[in-house]
Design a protein around this motif. Structure first.
Motif, PDB file in Angstrom:
ATOM      1  N   GLU A   1       0.834  -1.204   0.000  1.00 39.38           N
ATOM      2  CA  GLU A   1       0.000   0.000   0.000  1.00 39.38           C
ATOM      3  C   GLU A   1       0.871   1.258   0.000  1.00 39.38           C
ATOM      4  OE1 GLU A   1      -3.381   2.064   2.873  1.00 39.38           O
ATOM      5  OE2 GLU A   1      -2.961  -0.072   3.073  1.00 39.38           O
ATOM      6  N   ILE A   2       1.952   1.256   0.785  1.00 39.15           N
ATOM      7  CA  ILE A   2       2.871   2.405   0.819  1.00 39.15           C
ATOM      8  C   ILE A   2       3.541   2.586  -0.541  1.00 39.15           C
ATOM      9  CG2 ILE A   2       5.026   3.273   1.818  1.00 39.15           C
ATOM     10  CD1 ILE A   2       4.252   1.813   4.420  1.00 39.15           C
ATOM     11  N   ALA A   3       4.033   1.477  -1.107  1.00 36.48           N
ATOM     12  CA  ALA A   3       4.720   1.536  -2.403  1.00 36.48           C
ATOM     13  C   ALA A   3       3.775   2.026  -3.497  1.00 36.48           C
ATOM     14  CB  ALA A   3       5.286   0.162  -2.752  1.00 36.48           C
ATOM     15  N   HIS A   4       2.520   1.606  -3.416  1.00 38.04           N
ATOM     16  CA  HIS A   4       1.533   2.034  -4.415  1.00 38.04           C
ATOM     17  C   HIS A   4       1.293   3.541  -4.335  1.00 38.04           C
ATOM     18  CE1 HIS A   4      -1.946   2.004  -7.033  1.00 38.04           C
ATOM     19  NE2 HIS A   4      -2.657   2.596  -6.085  1.00 38.04           N
ATOM     20  N   LYS A   5       1.205   4.083  -3.118  1.00 41.48           N
ATOM     21  CA  LYS A   5       0.994   5.528  -2.952  1.00 41.48           C
ATOM     22  C   LYS A   5       2.167   6.314  -3.527  1.00 41.48           C
ATOM     23  CE  LYS A   5      -1.898   5.188   1.205  1.00 41.48           C
ATOM     24  NZ  LYS A   5      -1.922   5.390   2.680  1.00 41.48           N
ATOM     25  N   ILE A   6       3.383   5.817  -3.290  1.00 32.94           N
ATOM     26  CA  ILE A   6       4.572   6.498  -3.823  1.00 32.94           C
ATOM     27  C   ILE A   6       4.559   6.467  -5.343  1.00 32.94           C
ATOM     28  CG2 ILE A   6       7.088   6.283  -4.030  1.00 32.94           C
ATOM     29  CD1 ILE A   6       7.121   5.451  -1.081  1.00 32.94           C
ATOM     30  N   ASN A   7       4.224   5.319  -5.917  1.00 38.05           N
ATOM     31  CA  ASN A   7       4.182   5.191  -7.374  1.00 38.05           C
ATOM     32  C   ASN A   7       3.121   6.111  -7.980  1.00 38.05           C
ATOM     33  OD1 ASN A   7       4.972   3.843  -9.892  1.00 38.05           O
ATOM     34  ND2 ASN A   7       2.921   2.971  -9.831  1.00 38.05           N
ATOM     35  N   THR A   8       1.986   6.255  -7.279  1.00 42.48           N
ATOM     36  CA  THR A   8       0.910   7.130  -7.757  1.00 42.48           C
ATOM     37  C   THR A   8       1.379   8.580  -7.841  1.00 42.48           C
ATOM     38  OG1 THR A   8      -0.759   5.665  -6.787  1.00 42.48           O
ATOM     39  CG2 THR A   8      -1.452   7.905  -7.303  1.00 42.48           C
ATOM     40  N   ILE A   9       2.223   8.992  -6.888  1.00 40.61           N
ATOM     41  CA  ILE A   9       2.747  10.362  -6.906  1.00 40.61           C
ATOM     42  C   ILE A   9       3.828  10.517  -7.975  1.00 40.61           C
ATOM     43  CG2 ILE A   9       4.188  11.975  -5.592  1.00 40.61           C
ATOM     44  CD1 ILE A   9       2.555  11.426  -3.170  1.00 40.61           C
ATOM     45  N   LEU A  10       4.679   9.500  -8.132  1.00 43.92           N
ATOM     46  CA  LEU A  10       5.804   9.607  -9.063  1.00 43.92           C
ATOM     47  C   LEU A  10       5.367   9.562 -10.531  1.00 43.92           C
ATOM     48  CD1 LEU A  10       8.585   7.379  -7.442  1.00 43.92           C
ATOM     49  CD2 LEU A  10       8.260   9.840  -7.259  1.00 43.92           C
ATOM     50  N   GLN A  11       4.304   8.814 -10.829  1.00 47.00           N
ATOM     51  CA  GLN A  11       3.913   8.598 -12.225  1.00 47.00           C
ATOM     52  C   GLN A  11       3.705   9.898 -13.006  1.00 47.00           C
ATOM     53  OE1 GLN A  11       3.960   5.372 -13.203  1.00 47.00           O
ATOM     54  NE2 GLN A  11       3.760   6.088 -15.300  1.00 47.00           N
ATOM     55  N   PRO A  12       2.954  10.877 -12.462  1.00 42.38           N
ATOM     56  CA  PRO A  12       2.763  12.132 -13.219  1.00 42.38           C
ATOM     57  C   PRO A  12       4.069  12.892 -13.459  1.00 42.38           C
ATOM     58  CG  PRO A  12       1.133  11.929 -11.466  1.00 42.38           C
ATOM     59  CD  PRO A  12       2.146  10.868 -11.235  1.00 42.38           C
ATOM     60  N   PHE A  13       5.088  12.691 -12.598  1.00 37.97           N
ATOM     61  CA  PHE A  13       6.373  13.364 -12.812  1.00 37.97           C
ATOM     62  C   PHE A  13       6.978  12.937 -14.148  1.00 37.97           C
ATOM     63  CE2 PHE A  13       7.363  13.755  -7.949  1.00 37.97           C
ATOM     64  CZ  PHE A  13       6.282  14.602  -7.817  1.00 37.97           C
TER      65      PHE A  13
ATOM     66  N   ALA B   1       3.025  18.026  -4.682  1.00 37.90           N
ATOM     67  CA  ALA B   1       3.190  16.572  -4.691  1.00 37.90           C
ATOM     68  C   ALA B   1       4.460  16.157  -3.955  1.00 37.90           C
ATOM     69  CB  ALA B   1       3.217  16.056  -6.131  1.00 37.90           C
ATOM     70  N   VAL B   2       5.555  16.905  -4.152  1.00 35.41           N
ATOM     71  CA  VAL B   2       6.823  16.579  -3.489  1.00 35.41           C
ATOM     72  C   VAL B   2       6.709  16.779  -1.983  1.00 35.41           C
ATOM     73  CG1 VAL B   2       9.224  17.336  -3.212  1.00 35.41           C
ATOM     74  CG2 VAL B   2       8.293  16.965  -5.495  1.00 35.41           C
ATOM     75  N   THR B   3       6.010  17.810  -1.561  1.00 32.32           N
ATOM     76  CA  THR B   3       5.809  18.032  -0.120  1.00 32.32           C
ATOM     77  C   THR B   3       5.057  16.864   0.503  1.00 32.32           C
ATOM     78  OG1 THR B   3       5.777  20.436  -0.443  1.00 32.32           O
ATOM     79  CG2 THR B   3       4.787  19.576   1.593  1.00 32.32           C
TER      80      THR B   3
ATOM     81  N   THR C   1       4.900  12.665   4.113  1.00 32.65           N
ATOM     82  CA  THR C   1       4.001  11.554   4.459  1.00 32.65           C
ATOM     83  C   THR C   1       4.540  10.210   3.975  1.00 32.65           C
ATOM     84  OG1 THR C   1       2.102  13.049   4.313  1.00 32.65           O
ATOM     85  CG2 THR C   1       1.643  10.680   4.292  1.00 32.65           C
ATOM     86  N   HIS C   2       4.618  10.038   2.678  1.00 31.87           N
ATOM     87  CA  HIS C   2       4.884   8.702   2.128  1.00 31.87           C
ATOM     88  C   HIS C   2       6.334   8.264   2.295  1.00 31.87           C
ATOM     89  CE1 HIS C   2       0.856   9.049   0.720  1.00 31.87           C
ATOM     90  NE2 HIS C   2       1.137  10.012  -0.143  1.00 31.87           N
ATOM     91  N   GLU C   3       7.283   9.199   2.144  1.00 32.96           N
ATOM     92  CA  GLU C   3       8.679   8.824   2.359  1.00 32.96           C
ATOM     93  C   GLU C   3       8.893   8.429   3.825  1.00 32.96           C
ATOM     94  OE1 GLU C   3      12.821  10.941   1.172  1.00 32.96           O
ATOM     95  OE2 GLU C   3      11.849  11.700   2.989  1.00 32.96           O
ATOM     96  N   TRP C   4       8.276   9.164   4.717  1.00 32.00           N
ATOM     97  CA  TRP C   4       8.406   8.858   6.152  1.00 32.00           C
ATOM     98  C   TRP C   4       7.818   7.478   6.452  1.00 32.00           C
ATOM     99  CZ3 TRP C   4       4.543   8.243   9.952  1.00 32.00           C
ATOM    100  CH2 TRP C   4       5.006   8.160  11.260  1.00 32.00           C
TER     101      TRP C   4
END
Length: 703
Positions: free
Chosen positions: A579-591, A604-606, A611-614
């Motif tokens: 679930e954590i990895a999926h959230k990170i991927n969801t943010i990275l994809q539009p980049f 998005a980076v904030t 949140t997600h990196e932590w």
């Protein structure tokens, strides 16, 4: 040179069967009509473009002469640019060359391989074909005749080259090799038709105008970028080109569909020619073997990639391919003949359980089943010579090692690399199979899935007894439940694609009954209901099995319960991490897709950092604290996690993406997911082995 081994042709050849079939002629007529339609459309477009070019050039020159000044010069040049550019768009395909490239091809000469050249020379004479311009060897499980094509190759004779994949040679006998080569030459023999090549090049012309426009775009940008006024005219040119493309897109669909239908007929015709010189039976067995050998070669390549991470290289990829091939034969009890597994079409079909049958109008090749049926009707068989196809190659072992070494030619080698031979690969492959196989006693009941255990209450020590017999619970029918679920899922995807018109299919068979696209919803509902029932039955059987092993644990009930609790905890941990990895991927994809404003990126980076990196770092630290991931884990994963946790990434600085940081974040998240998934499987396997041993069923299964 040693005496040439050349398999016998069929005892009876029927010349009337070598003539193009009625289906071939019908498709050829359709293709000719499609080409004539294209030529009419193209000439009309070209005439309009030439007229536009003349008008634009005349108007541009007139404007410049009428009032010579900077503005009129720009306008005049812009008009001339539009006319010239539109014409160039319609003729640029004449200068395009389609190159059939393969970085792993190695040219071979007659001096190096005299037996092979003698064999090919005799076969080209038998199929009434010209000897290839050049012969190349590659590592693939494939053979093809190729050439660099252009617009002018439609009218000028071009010598073809032959590529022989050593992965193919490694997988078939000499009779099958003759059949495969004869099939390739059959496409270009005097008995075959030349229309397919013409149609292919017509297709390439339209494709070039529709999709191969990088050079043309650069051309427009070069003159449009000189001045804003010229850019205006460049945009007009783009709009005109888009209009032409809109017309040609429909043409491409018509011609491509006709070409693919003709291509299928050409495959049947080439099969017939191959049967006339090598036997249809030998071509069928070759195609069947190749179906399996392709996957074996991929497995050997994947293993070689894994070994690179351990600073190991394969000495002979073809020996490794054969080891995988023979392991499959052993697992499925396939007999060996002269070291090669015997693979028939029934074995191939056993892996395809789809209940849907339809004619794919966009397939360039017939299915194996269609080709087998065609060759049976041709009825020209020849005795099989089981001699290995390697008999045609001089110093085969050295050649195999040389081509294997060429596979690594663009791979950066760091430090001392250990070269590994057959024995090491065989040991490694056997260990891999042992590691990732589940106990056979369950008859496949637990294969290709995990028990849905997350919501089970495993807090107690007592559970209702489960009477019954092990063989009754784990019978063949129950062992096929997951396979049935998977097959239904595949069929659901297929019917959905038909319904949404992603497949150009208007009718299909389901369970032997014909349906149309309008029936898709009812088929989808039926498959979904079947899977719902199957999953409910499987879940009930999982709980019965759990109670059965608790009942018959022979004093090892606590050990069984401990394994179930450990696996449950691992599943929950795995689910949380995914679930954590999926959230990170969801943010990275539009980049990577682009199109975001600076403010959107910063927001998005904030969120990513705060949140997600932590959450990711906390999960990774827990994996290390609980020794799920240790310094002994695969590769340098532990060291990378340690460095990542200590790092303070910004990801986006001074309005620029920090690509190294983003790549490390993404790659690390994926690699950890793979490692956790692997550990989850090992935990699952340990559970299954523990409960099997606890009830004494392991000895029964072994016996």
């Amino acid at each position: 040179m040693k005496s040439l081994t050349y398999p016998l042709p069929p005892a009876h050849v029927y010349p009337e069967k070598l003539a193009p079939s009625a289906g071939f002629r019908m498709q050829a007529i359709k293709v000719m009509m499609a080409i004539l339609l294209f030529l009419f459309t193209y000439v009309l477009l070209l005439a309009v473009a030439v007229g536009l070019a003349v008008a634009c050039c005349y108007a541009g020159i007139w404007l410049i002469i009428l009032k010579p000044m900077f503005l009129t010069i720009i306008l005049g040049l812009g008009l001339i640019g539009v006319g010239v550019s539109v014409c160039y768009f319609l003729v640029k395909f004449m200068f395009a060359v389609s190159k059939d490239e393969n970085a792993y091809r190695i040219p071979v000469t007659e001096a190096e391989q005299p037996e092979l050249f003698a064999f090919i020379r005799r076969l080209t004479a038998e199929t009434n074909t010209r000897f290839p311009k050049k012969i190349f060897l590659s590592p693939d499980v494939n053979a093809c005749v190729f050439y660099h094509s252009s617009f002018w190759s439609m009218f000028l004779p071009i010598r073809k080259n032959l590529e022989i994949g050593l992965g193919l040679v490694n997988s078939i006998n000499i009779s099958e090799f003759k059949a495969v080569m004869a099939h390739e030459f059959g496409h270009f023999s005097q008995r075959s038709m030349k229309l397919g090549s013409f149609t292919y090049n017509t297709n390439r012309i339209i494709y070039n105008m529709l999709y191969d426009n990088k050079g043309y775009t650069a051309f427009l940008q070069s003159w449009g970028g000189l001045h804003s006024g010229l850019a205006f005219f460049a945009n007009i040119t783009i709009r005109i080109a888009q209009g032409i493309q809109w017309i040609l897109r429909g043409m491409y669909r018509i011609i491509n569909k006709s070409y693919l239908a003709l291509s299928r007929e050409m495959e049947f015709h080439a099969d017939t020619i191959a049967a006339s010189v090598a036997g249809g039976n030998n071509l069928v067995t070759a195609l069947s073997r190749v179906e399996v050998a392709n996957g074996c070669y991929s497995s050997a390549i994947n293993a070689a990639n894994e070994w690179l991470r351990e600073k190991k290289v394969a000495r002979n990829i073809f020996s490794n391919q054969l080891i995988v091939f023979r392991a499959i034969a052993s697992r499925h009890r396939l007999p060996l003949k002269q070291g090669l597994p015997e693979v028939n079409h029934q074995f191939i079909r056993s892996f395809s359980k789809s209940r849907i049958n339809y004619k794919n109008q966009w397939a360039s090749h017939p299915t194996l089943d269609e080709r087998r049926q065609h060759l049976e009707q041709v009825a020209m068989d020849a005795p099989a010579d089981d001699t290995s196809a390697w008999a045609l190659f001089h110093n085969a072992a050295a050649l195999q090692e040389s081509v294997t070494a060429h596979l690594y030619h663009d791979v950066p080698m760091e430090g001392n690399m250990q070269q590994c031979g057959d024995e090491e690969f065989e040991t490694w492959h056997a260990e891999q199979e042992q590691t990732y196989s589940l106990p056979a006693a369950y008859k496949g009941f637990y294969d290709s899935r995990f028990i849905g255990i997350a919501d089970w209450d495993l807090s107690g020590d007592e559970y209702p007894p489960q009477p019954g017999d092990f063989d009754e619970l784990f019978n063949e029918e129950n062992g096929q439940i997951q396979a049935s679920i998977n097959n239904n899922e595949n069929d659901l995807a297929l019917v959905t694609a038909i319904k949404e018109k992603r497949l150009d299919v208007t009718s299909f068979d389901f369970d032997g009954i014909k349906y149309t696209r309008s029936d898709c919803d009812s088929i989808i509902a039926r498959l979904e209901k079947e899977n719902e029932d199957l999953k409910a039955r499987q879940a009930a059987l999982d709980k019965q099995a759990f109670r059965f092993f608790c009942t018959h644990a022979n004093g090892q009930k606590q050990a069984v319960l401990a394994q179930y609790r450990q696996f449950q905890a691992f599943c929950k941990r795995n689910g949380h991490y995914v679930e954590i990895a999926h959230k990170i991927n969801t943010i990275l994809q539009p980049f990577y897709e682009g199109g975001l404003t600076v403010d959107e990126v910063n927001t998005a980076v904030t969120e990513l950092r705060n949140t997600h990196e932590w959450e990711l770092k906390r999960a990774l630290q827990a994996f290390m604290d609980e020794r799920v991931i240790t310094p002994e884990s695969h590769g340098d994963l532990h060291a990378r996690i340690t460095a990542f946790i200590a790092a303070r990434y910004t990801y986006f600085k001074d309005n620029v993406f920090q690509n190294d940081e983003l790549s490390e974040l993404y790659d690390l998240a994926i690699k950890v997911a793979g490692e956790i998934g692997d550990l989850r499987f090992r935990c699952y396997k340990q559970l299954l082995e523990t409960q099997l041993a606890a009830c004494g069923c392991a000895q029964t299964a072994d016996a």
